[in-house]
Design an enzyme around this catalytic site. Structure first.
Site, PDB file in Angstrom:
ATOM      1  N   ARG A 136       0.841  -1.134  -0.156  1.00 56.64           N
ATOM      2  CA  ARG A 136      -0.105  -0.029  -0.085  1.00 56.64           C
ATOM      3  C   ARG A 136       0.752   1.204  -0.121  1.00 56.64           C
ATOM      4  NH1 ARG A 136      -3.276  -3.421   3.078  1.00 56.64           N
ATOM      5  NH2 ARG A 136      -4.945  -4.148   1.521  1.00 56.64           N
ATOM      6  N   LYS A 158       4.931  11.374 -11.699  1.00 53.77           N
ATOM      7  CA  LYS A 158       3.975  10.483 -12.467  1.00 53.77           C
ATOM      8  C   LYS A 158       4.569   9.055 -12.704  1.00 53.77           C
ATOM      9  CE  LYS A 158       2.651  13.517 -16.141  1.00 53.77           C
ATOM     10  NZ  LYS A 158       2.263  13.614 -17.491  1.00 53.77           N
ATOM     11  N   GLU A 200      14.400  17.321 -24.860  1.00 52.06           N
ATOM     12  CA  GLU A 200      13.679  17.548 -23.754  1.00 52.06           C
ATOM     13  C   GLU A 200      14.055  18.852 -23.032  1.00 52.06           C
ATOM     14  OE1 GLU A 200      10.550  16.293 -22.712  1.00 52.06           O
ATOM     15  OE2 GLU A 200      10.562  14.412 -23.413  1.00 52.06           O
ATOM     16  N   LYS A 242      10.931  22.452 -14.417  1.00 48.45           N
ATOM     17  CA  LYS A 242       9.916  21.239 -14.299  1.00 48.45           C
ATOM     18  C   LYS A 242       9.546  21.546 -12.702  1.00 48.45           C
ATOM     19  CE  LYS A 242       8.203  16.992 -14.514  1.00 48.45           C
ATOM     20  NZ  LYS A 242       7.906  15.887 -15.486  1.00 48.45           N
ATOM     21  N   GLU A 252      -1.676  18.117 -13.357  1.00 43.94           N
ATOM     22  CA  GLU A 252      -1.851  18.401 -14.917  1.00 43.94           C
ATOM     23  C   GLU A 252      -3.080  18.686 -15.204  1.00 43.94           C
ATOM     24  OE1 GLU A 252      -0.895  16.133 -18.470  1.00 43.94           O
ATOM     25  OE2 GLU A 252       0.719  16.021 -17.470  1.00 43.94           O
ATOM     26  N   ARG A 256       0.568  22.620 -15.548  1.00 45.68           N
ATOM     27  CA  ARG A 256       1.532  21.549 -16.135  1.00 45.68           C
ATOM     28  C   ARG A 256       1.301  21.012 -17.300  1.00 45.68           C
ATOM     29  NH1 ARG A 256       3.000  16.286 -12.195  1.00 45.68           N
ATOM     30  NH2 ARG A 256       4.378  15.424 -13.520  1.00 45.68           N
ATOM     31  N   ASN A 260       3.812  19.786 -22.069  1.00 43.34           N
ATOM     32  CA  ASN A 260       3.509  18.946 -23.254  1.00 43.34           C
ATOM     33  C   ASN A 260       4.188  19.415 -24.624  1.00 43.34           C
ATOM     34  OD1 ASN A 260       2.393  16.554 -22.232  1.00 43.34           O
ATOM     35  ND2 ASN A 260       0.442  17.579 -21.879  1.00 43.34           N
ATOM     36  N   HIS A 263       4.975  17.664 -27.366  1.00 48.43           N
ATOM     37  CA  HIS A 263       4.520  16.212 -27.271  1.00 48.43           C
ATOM     38  C   HIS A 263       3.084  16.109 -27.859  1.00 48.43           C
ATOM     39  CE1 HIS A 263       7.678  16.414 -24.410  1.00 48.43           C
ATOM     40  NE2 HIS A 263       7.612  15.378 -23.916  1.00 48.43           N
ATOM     41  N   HIS A 267       3.859  12.607 -29.491  1.00 50.02           N
ATOM     42  CA  HIS A 267       3.377  11.378 -28.999  1.00 50.02           C
ATOM     43  C   HIS A 267       2.332  10.671 -30.213  1.00 50.02           C
ATOM     44  CE1 HIS A 267       2.985  12.710 -24.686  1.00 50.02           C
ATOM     45  NE2 HIS A 267       4.014  11.898 -24.723  1.00 50.02           N
ATOM     46  N   HIS A 280      11.669   8.442 -27.603  1.00 47.62           N
ATOM     47  CA  HIS A 280      10.668   9.492 -27.075  1.00 47.62           C
ATOM     48  C   HIS A 280      11.198  10.999 -27.526  1.00 47.62           C
ATOM     49  CE1 HIS A 280       7.692  11.670 -24.888  1.00 47.62           C
ATOM     50  NE2 HIS A 280       8.557  12.213 -24.145  1.00 47.62           N
TER      51      HIS A 280
END
Ligand SMILES: NC(=O)c1ccc[n+]([C@@H]2O[C@H](COP(=O)([O-])OP(=O)(O)OC[C@H]3O[C@@H](n4cnc5c(N)ncnc54)[C@H](O)[C@@H]3O)[C@@H](O)[C@H]2O)c1
Ligand SMILES: [Zn+2]
Length: 379
Positions: A136, A158, A200, A242, A252, A256, A260, A263, A267, A280
Site C-alpha cells: 500500500r 507520475k 527535452e 519542471k 496536470e 502543467r 506537453n 509532445h 506522441h 521519445h
C-alpha cells in the site's frame, strides 16, 4: 543562471538543491557531479542509518554504475540489494511490476523499506509505480541515469506502465522522497539516447527559460561533448523549470500542460510508428518542429521565433527518418485521451521562453505541418 539556484550552506555545500513543493509532498532534487558516491550524505536526513534500501535498476546501469551507487549508500545503509529488470519501452508492463515485487518479498522487503529507482525513465516509471502500491505504498528515491529522466521523468511523481491498447494507461501519482541527479553518469549513455534528452531540455527553454535555449544554441560543441560543468548547469536550469511547474500544478489540470510542448504531435508520431522507430525525445524533436510551423500558421509566434526553434532542433539532429500519413496523425490527435471534445490543444511558442495553449488550430494547418516533417526527413 546560478543566482536562481538554491545552494545549501552547511555540509552539502557542493550540491545544488532544488525544492519541489507538490501538494502531496515536498522534496528536493539534488544535483552534483559525483553524487552517487555521496548518496548516504544526500539521504541521511530522510532515512535513518540501517534503513533498508532496495535498488531497482537495468543491466547497463548496473554494469556501469551499480558499484558506485552501492558504495555511496554503504556508509549509512549497508550493502543494498540490487534487483535488475529489463528496460526499454516493452518492459514497461504490469507483469514486470509483479516480478520485481515478488523479488522484493523474497528479499524480505517490508513497509519500512525504500525503493531506489536507478535508471532511465522506464525504470523510474516502473519503480515509482511499484513503490506506490507495494504494501500500500512505500517511499521511492529516484536516481535518474538518462538525460530524459534527469530533466523530466524522475521529477513530478507520475508513474506508469503501458497496456497493449496504449502507453502509460495504468499509473499513479507518487512523489519521490528525493531525486538524486549525478550528471557524470551520462558519460556512458549511448549517443542516440543522449541526444534524445537534449530535445527535452530544449523544451524547457521554449516554455519558460530562454537561457536554456541560448545555452544550447551557443555551446553546442560542449553540450555534445557532455562537458560536466556545463551539464550540471543545464540540468539544474531544466529541473528548476519542471520543479516550478509541478509545484504550481501537481496533477496536470492547468499549468502543467505546458510541459506537453512538442509532445502533442510527438506522441502521435511515436504511436503511429509503433514505438519502434523513434526514441521519445526524438519524437519530441519532430513535434517541436511541427509546433513551430503551427505557431506561425496561427500567428502565435513570428517567423524568427519559429525559425530559431527549427534551427536548434535540426542542429542537434539528424532525427531519424520519418514517413507518416498526415491524415492518420490528425486522426490520432483528435482522438487523443487528452483532447477535449475532439479538439486538440496545442502548446505553441509565443516567443522563446513563453507559450500559449491554442485550441483553434485549423485541420489543414496540422496536415500541412506533418507533411512538412515528411519533406524535411526526406531531404
Ligand atoms: N513519468 C514522467 O513524467 C515521464 C516523463 C518523460 C518520459 N517518461 C517515460 O520515460 C521513458 C523513457 O525513458 P528514457 O528515455 O530514460 O529511456 P529508458 O529508460 O528506456 O533508457 C534508455 C536506455 O539507456 C540505458 N541507460 C540508462 N542510463 C544509462 C547510463 N547512464 N549509461 C548507459 N546506459 C544507460 C537503459 O538501460 C536503456 O537501455 C518512456 O517510457 C516515457 O514514457 C516518463
Ligand atoms: Zn517527454
Amino acid at each position: 543562471l546560478y543566482s536562481r539556484l538554491i545552494r545549501s550552506s552547511v555540509t552539502l555545500d557542493f550540491l545544488i538543491r532544488i525544492p519541489v513543493k507538490a501538494a502531496s509532498r515536498s522534496y528536493e532534487v539534488v544535483i552534483a557531479r559525483g553524487l552517487l558516491g555521496r548518496a548516504s550524505q544526500a539521504l541521511e536526513e530522510l532515512f535513518p542509518p540501517g534503513a533498508r534500501l532496495f535498488i531497482v535498476t537495468s543491466k547497463p546501469v548496473r554494469k556501469h554504475w551499480g558499484a558506485a551507487l552501492r558504495k555511496g549508500l554503504r556508509k549509512l545503509y549497508g550493502d543494498c540489494e540490487i534487483i535488475e529488470m529489463p528496460d526499454g519501452e516493452r518492459a514497461k508492463r504490469l507483469a514486470r511490476l509483479e516480478r520485481v515485487a515478488d523479488k522484493l518479498v523474497a528479499r524480505k522487503a517490508d513497509r519500512q523499506s525504500v525503493i531506489v529507482a536507478f535508471g532511465g525513465g522506464v525504470v523510474g516509471d516502473v519503480g515509482g509505480f511499484l513503490a506506490s502500491v507495494f504494501m500500500r505504498g512505500i517511499p521511492v528515491v529516484q536516481v535518474p541515469t538518462t538525460l530524459v529522466a534527469q530533466v523530466d521523468s524522475a521529477i513530478g511523481g507520475k508513474t506508469g506502465v503501458n497496456l497493449v491498447s496504449g502507453k502509460n494507461l495504468l499509473g499513479t501519482f507518487h512523489q519521490p522522497s528525493s531525486v538524486l541527479v549525478d550528471p557524470d553518469v551520462l558519460s556512458t549513455l549511448p549517443e542516440r539516447e543522449y541526444r534524445s534528452g537534449i530535445f527535452e531540455a530544449m523544451k524547457y527553454g521554449v516554455i519558460r527559460n530562454p537561457e536554456i535555449f541560448e545555452l544550447l544554441e551557443e555551446e553546442r560543441e560542449k553540450v555534445l561533448a557532455r562537458d560536466g560543468a556545463l551539464l550540471e548547469k543545464l540540468i539544474a536550469a531544466c529541473v528548476q523549470v519542471k520543479a516550478d511547474v509541478v509545484s504550481a500544478d501537481e496533477r496536470e489540470s492547468g499549468e502543467r500542460r505546458i510541459l506537453n510542448y512538442g509532445h502533442t504531435v510527438g506522441h502521435a508520431l511515436e504511436a503511429e510508428t509503433g514505438y519502434k522507430e523513434l526514441l521519445h525525445g526524438e519524437a519530441v524533436g519532430w513535434g517541436m518542429i511541427a509546433a513551430a510551423s503551427l505557431g506561425q500558421a496561427t500567428q502565435t509566434s513570428d517567423k524568427t521565433t519559429a525559425q530559431r526553434i527549427r534551427g536548434l532542433v535540426e542542429s542537434y539532429g539528424p532525427l531519424p527518418e520519418l514517413k507518416v500519413k498526415p491524415k492518420r496523425i490528425l486522426k490520432r490527435l483528435t482522438s487523443d485521451k487528452k483532447t477535449v471534445g475532439g479538439v486538440p490543444h496545442f502548446v505553441l511558442a509565443k516567443t522563446i521562453g513563453e507559450v500559449a495553449i491554442v485550441n483553434t488550430v485549423p485541420e489543414r494547418a496540422i496536415l500541412r505541418a506533418v507533411e512538412e516533417l515528411n519533406e524535411l526527413a526526406a531531404r
